[in-house]
Design an enzyme around this catalytic site. Structure first.
Site, mmCIF file in Angstrom:
data_model
loop_
_atom_site.group_PDB
_atom_site.id
_atom_site.type_symbol
_atom_site.label_atom_id
_atom_site.label_comp_id
_atom_site.label_asym_id
_atom_site.label_seq_id
_atom_site.Cartn_x
_atom_site.Cartn_y
_atom_site.Cartn_z
ATOM 1 N N GLU A 1 -17.387 20.725 -2.691
ATOM 2 C CA GLU A 1 -16.969 19.386 -2.278
ATOM 3 C C GLU A 1 -18.050 18.403 -2.701
ATOM 4 O O GLU A 1 -19.229 18.585 -2.388
ATOM 5 C CB GLU A 1 -16.756 19.353 -0.761
ATOM 6 N N LYS B 1 -19.518 20.078 12.036
ATOM 7 C CA LYS B 1 -18.800 18.815 11.856
ATOM 8 C C LYS B 1 -17.588 18.904 12.760
ATOM 9 O O LYS B 1 -16.658 19.676 12.490
ATOM 10 C CB LYS B 1 -18.386 18.662 10.391
ATOM 11 N N GLU C 1 -13.043 13.370 10.573
ATOM 12 C CA GLU C 1 -12.155 13.531 9.416
ATOM 13 C C GLU C 1 -11.225 14.727 9.608
ATOM 14 O O GLU C 1 -11.149 15.629 8.769
ATOM 15 C CB GLU C 1 -12.979 13.650 8.122
ATOM 16 N N ARG D 1 -15.931 0.965 11.357
ATOM 17 C CA ARG D 1 -16.470 2.292 11.090
ATOM 18 C C ARG D 1 -17.994 2.309 11.222
ATOM 19 O O ARG D 1 -18.569 3.301 11.663
ATOM 20 C CB ARG D 1 -16.037 2.713 9.687
ATOM 21 N N LYS E 1 -26.375 10.468 9.353
ATOM 22 C CA LYS E 1 -26.451 9.972 7.974
ATOM 23 C C LYS E 1 -27.371 8.753 7.894
ATOM 24 O O LYS E 1 -27.459 7.977 8.841
ATOM 25 C CB LYS E 1 -25.063 9.601 7.458
ATOM 26 N N ASP F 1 -21.375 5.680 4.582
ATOM 27 C CA ASP F 1 -21.285 6.957 3.888
ATOM 28 C C ASP F 1 -22.008 6.926 2.549
ATOM 29 O O ASP F 1 -21.352 6.933 1.510
ATOM 30 C CB ASP F 1 -19.801 7.310 3.688
ATOM 31 N N GLU G 1 -29.804 12.605 7.575
ATOM 32 C CA GLU G 1 -29.060 13.265 6.493
ATOM 33 C C GLU G 1 -28.992 12.341 5.288
ATOM 34 O O GLU G 1 -28.464 11.240 5.365
ATOM 35 C CB GLU G 1 -27.635 13.612 6.969
ATOM 36 N N GLU H 1 -22.468 11.307 -4.873
ATOM 37 C CA GLU H 1 -21.044 11.019 -4.676
ATOM 38 C C GLU H 1 -20.680 9.575 -5.023
ATOM 39 O O GLU H 1 -19.706 9.322 -5.722
ATOM 40 C CB GLU H 1 -20.664 11.326 -3.222
ATOM 41 N N TRP I 1 -7.330 4.826 4.576
ATOM 42 C CA TRP I 1 -8.634 5.303 5.030
ATOM 43 C C TRP I 1 -9.449 4.160 5.645
ATOM 44 O O TRP I 1 -10.414 4.364 6.353
ATOM 45 C CB TRP I 1 -9.372 5.988 3.875
#
Ligand code: GCU
Length: 695
Positions: free
Chosen positions: A176, A298, A302, A352, A376, A381, A403, A409, A557
Site C-alpha cells: 500500500e 489502526k 477508514e 478532518r 501523524k 495526511d 509518524e 505518497e 472522501w
C-alpha cells in the site's frame, strides 16, 4: 542493492593511509550473533573501502600490541588494533580502555569509542551487543565519510528509544503506497523466504539506527489476521534475522481478530472472552518470538474495525491489548489517524484536521503505560506542507511517538525527488509551547518533556523489491536520513545528506556538491509546482499521483479547498471557521487565527482568502501561484541539468537511473504548472503580471 553499505573504495591519501594502518587487525572475543554480525560487517567494509583483509587476533596475541611493532608491506601495522565488544565480557582491550566512568555514560543501546595511544587501539565498547553493532557501523561511517580516527573519544547514545519502520506490505505482495516494486517479504499470499534479502535489509536498517520494524500493513486484511497464529512460524523466522541486528519485530493486528479468527462472537474490548483470547495469543507469540515488540493498531479509522462498534473508546481498546502484552514486556502502538472520511461538502463545521485532537485529547491519562499513541506529523495526511499536529503539546500524560511517511505518497511517489529530512526537521523543531518556550516536538517524542516511559519515532517505509530498494535512487536518502534523524534529531539535513552521498557514491567533492544541492532544494521545488500555500490535496483521488485541483473537492472522501471564482482556502479560525486554530497553544493559536500573522506557507490551510489577498512576500495569492509554478517547473528542469553534469563522474548504472527519473520529473512538473495555472487563471480571471503562457 547494498545502498549505503556498498563501501566504495576510498581515494589514496593521508587519511586512507591512517585507516590502513589502524584497520589491519581486529580483536573480538565474543561469539554472540550480533557481535559476530558486527565483525562480518567490519571485515566487509574494510576490505571494500581499503582493500585489506582484516586479521582477527586471538586472545593470546592481544598482549603483544607494542607501540613500535613493525609496519607490514600492505601498510597495516602489527601494533595497531581495533577492538570491540561489550563491557566486562572478557576482551582485555575493552576492559583496559574503558573505566567505570566511561561505562556509566553508555545507555542500553549506546556505545563508547576511544582511540587509546597507550593500548595502540581503537576500542568500541557497549553495554549490549546491539551497541557494539551500532558502534562498528559508526566507525565504518567515519571511515566512509573520510573523518580522522586517530583521536576518537566519545560516548554515543540514541536520543529516541523507539526508532521504528512501518511496512504497509500486504500478504499478496502488493505494498500500500509502495513505489519501489513489490514486497520483499510476501508474494501471492505466502512468505517469500528470501532470508538473504531480509538479512541485508536488517543490515541497512540497523546501520541507520532502526530498532523496530512492523512487517505488515496497518490495514490488516483477512489472511494477515492470521499472522499471529497460522503464519507465526514464518513471522518468527524474520524476527530471528532482525534480532541479530538489534531489531524487534512488530505486527499490525486486526482489532476484530477474535471474531474473524477466533470464533469469539464479538471483539468488544470489555468482553472477558475477547480479553482471554488476546492474552492467549500473546502467550503463543512470545513462545516463538521471545523479544516480540508488540502490536500496531489502526482501529476505527477508514473503515477498519475498532472499539466504537461496542460503544467503547480508544483507551478501552488499547488497554485491553496492552494488558495481554504486559506480562511479556510488549507494547501497543495505537494510531491516532482517526477521522470521519465521509464529510459532506455542505458541512463547514466538520474538519478532518480537528479529528485526532478531538478524539484523543479527552483520553489523555487513561492509557496503560505500555500503550503508545502514534500521531501523524500533521493533522491531515503527509501533505507536502501541513502545520504540525496540535496533539503534540496537548497530551501530557500519554506515551506518544510521531509518524512520518518516508514513502512519498503525496510528494512525488519516488518518481520525483523530494528529500524529506528538512521537512521532518522543521516538524521536530516546532515549538508547541506546552511547557513554555522549551517544548519542541522533538522533546515530546524523545520522552524528555513529560518523562514518558516509551517514546520515539515511526515512519512508513519507502522500500520494495526493486534492486535499489526505493525505486528512485535518491529516495534512499530519505530512508537513511530518517534512521539517522530518529537516532539523533540534532543532525542537520545537510550533514545527513553528505553522509549518505559519501557512503553511496564515494568521496568526490564535486559529485557531493551537486547531489547535495539537488537533495536540499528538492522539497521546496516540489512544493512550489504542486499545491500552493499549504492548501494540499490537489492530486488525483485514490492513487494520489499527478495534478487534479478539484479531485477531492468533488469526492465523497471530503477533503476540500473551497476554491471558487472569488477565493480559496479553508477557514479554520475560531471566529468564522472550524475552530481548529484553537487546538494550538498560546501564541501559536493566535498566529494561525490571525490573517495578518499566519505564515504565508500555511495561509490557505487556515484561511479562506480572495485571490487578490496580499501575502507577507508582497505578492497577491494569485501572482504567488503563477510565479511559484513557473519557477518550480523551471527549477525541476534545473535538477536534471545539474545531474547531467555528473555524467562519467558517478557509476554509469546509478547515473542512468537518476537521469531517467529526473527527466520524468521535469516533464511532470510542467504538467503540474500548466494545470494549476490554467485552473486558477480561469477561476479568477486575473492575468499573470509577467504575461507568461497560461493555457
Ligand atoms: C493514508 C493512505 C492510506 C493509509 C492511511 C493510513 O490515508 O492513503 O493508504 O491506509 O493513510 O495511514 O492508515
Amino acid at each position: 542493492y547494498n545502498a549505503w553499505l556498498s563501501y566504495p573504495e576510498l581515494p589514496q591519501g593521508s587519511l586512507q593511509e591512517q585507516y590502513v594502518k589502524w584497520c589491519g587487525a581486529v580483536s573480538v572475543t565474543e561469539t554472540d550473533d550480533t557481535v559476530q554480525a558486527a565483525l562480518a560487517e567490519w571485515k566487509q567494509g574494510v576490505a571494500s573501502m581499503l582493500g585489506i583483509e582484516v586479521q582477527v587476533q586471538a586472545e593470546a596475541a592481544l598482549a603483544d600490541t607494542a607501540a613500535n611493532a613493525p609496519e607490514h608491506s600492505d601498510g597495516t601495522s602489527a601494533g595497531h588494533v581495533i577492538a570491540f565488544g561489550t563491557f566486562g565480557s572478557g576482551n582485555p582491550l575493552i576492559n583496559s580502555v574503558f573505566a567505570e566512568a566511561d561505562i556509566r555514560k553508555v545507555g542500553r543501546e549506546g556505545f563508547a569509542i576511544r582511540t587509546s595511544a597507550e593500548h595502540n587501539c581503537i576500542a568500541v565498547g557497549a553495554s549490549a551487543p546491539a551497541g557494539v553493532l551500532y558502534g562498528v557501523f559508526h566507525l565504518l561511517r567515519l571511515i566512509g565519510t573520510l573523518q580522522p580516527i586517530a583521536a576518537l573519544d566519545e560516548a554515543v547514545n540514541p536520543v529516541n528509544s523507539l526508532r521504528m519502520i512501518n511496512h504497509w506490505d500486504n500478504f499478496d505482495g502488493s505494498v500500500e503506497r509502495g513505489y519501489a516494486g513489490r514486497s520483499f517479504f510476501y508474494e501471492n499470499n505466502r512468505f517469500i523466504g528470501d532470508m538473504e534479502r531480509v538479512r541485508d535489509y536488517a543490515r541497512l536498517m540497523s546501520s541507520a539506527g532502526i530498532n523496530a520494524i512492523a512487517i505488515n500493513n496497518v490495514n490488516v486484511h483477512a489472511l494477515e489476521t492470521l499472522f499471529i497464529s497460522e503464519y507465526l512460524p514464518q513471522v518468527a523466522e524474520i524476527a530471528d534475522k532482525f534480532r541479530v541486528y538489534g531489531i524487534r519485530l512488530f505486527l499490525s493486528v486486526n482489532f476484530a481478530g477474535p471474531m474473524q479468527e477466533g470464533g469469539v462472537g464479538t471483539a468488544d474490548p470489555l468482553d472477558p472472552g475477547v480479553r482471554t483470547w488476546w492474552q492467549n495469543k500473546a502467550a503463543e507469540i512470545y513462545q516463538v518470538i521471545p523479544d516480540f515488540g508488540g502490536f500496531v493498531v489502526k482501529a476505527d479509522s477508514e473503515n477498519r474495525p475498532g472499539p466504537f462498534t461496542y460503544g467503547r473508546d480508544h483507551a478501552d481498546g488499547a488497554n485491553m491489548l496492552a494488558e495481554a502484552l504486559e506480562p511479556f514486556g510488549g507494547i501497543v502502538i495505537w494510531r491516532c489517524f482517526v477521522y470521519n472520511c465521509k464529510q459532506d461538502w455542505r458541512d463547514r463545521k466538520t474538519d478532518r484536521a480537528r479529528a485526532a485532537y478531538d478524539h484523543f485529547k479527552p483520553l489523555d491519562g487513561r492509557f496503560k503505560d505500555n500503550v503508545i499513541l502514534q500521531i501523524k506529523n500533521g493533522p491531515m495526511d503527509f501533505q507536502v506542507r501541513e502545520p504540525v499536529s496540535p496533539l503534540f503539546g496537548a497530551l501530557t500524560q500519554t506515551n506518544q511517538i510521531i509518524e512520518f511517511q518516508i514513502a512519498q505518497e503525496y510528494t512525488g511517489q519516488q518518481r520525483h525527488v523530494c528529500y524529506l529530512v528538512p521537512q521532518w526537521k522543521e516538524v521536530l523543531e516546532f515549538q508547541t509551547l506546552a511547557k513554555g518556550e522549551a517544548s519542541p516536538v522533538k522533546r515530546i517524542v524523545d520522552g524528555s518533556l513529560w518523562g514518558n516511559r516509551h517514546s520515539g519515532i515511526a515512519a512508513v517505509s519507502n522500500t520494495g523489491n526493486d534492486i535499489n530498494w526505493t525505486g528512485h535512487l535518491l529516495a534512499q536518502a530519505n530512508l537513511y536520513g530518517y534512521g539517522r534523524l530518529a537516532w539523533n534529531p540534532e543532525l542537520s539535513a545537510e550533514a545527513i545528506a553528505a553522509e549518505w552521498i559519501a557512503l553511496t557514491f564515494g568521496s568526490n567533492p564535486e559529485v557531493a556538491d551537486v547531489i547535495s544541492r539537488i537533495l536540499l532544494d528538492s522539497w521546496e521545488i516540489y512544493e512550489s509546482y504542486t499545491a500552493p500555500l499549504g492548501v494540499g490535496w490537489m492530486i488525483n483521488p485514490e492513487h494520489h499521483y499527478g495534478p487534479n485541483v478539484d479531485g477531492y473537492e468533488y469526492s465523497q472522501w471530503g477533503t476540500y479547498h473551497y476554491a471558487d471564482n472569488r477565493g480559496i482556502g479553508v477557514d479554520r479560525t475560531v471566529k468564522t471557521g472550524t475552530g481548529y486554530s484553537a487546538q494550538y497553544i498560546g501564541s501559536n493559536a493566535a498566529r494561525y487565527e490571525s490573517l495578518e500573522e499566519c505564515p504565508d506557507e500555511l495561509l490557505l490551510f487556515f484561511h479562506h482568502v480572495p485571490y487578490t489577498h496580499v501575502l507577507h512576500s508582497g505578492k497577491t495569492v494569485i501572482q504567488h501561484i503563477y510565479d511559484t509554478h513557473f519557477e518550480g517547473a523551471q527549477r525541476a528542469e534545473g535538477l536534471l541539468s545539474s545531474w547531467q553534469t555528473l555524467k562519467d563522474k558517478v557509476r554509469e548504472d546509478l547515473y542512468v537511473q537518476v537521469e531517467q527519473r529526473l527527466t520524468g520529473q521535469a516533464a511532470h512538473a510542467k504538467e503540474w504548472r500548466d494545470q494549476i495555472n490554467t485552473y486558477f487563471y480561469r477561476k479568477s480571471g486575473i492575468e499573470d503580471q509577467a504575461s507568461r503562457t497560461i493555457y
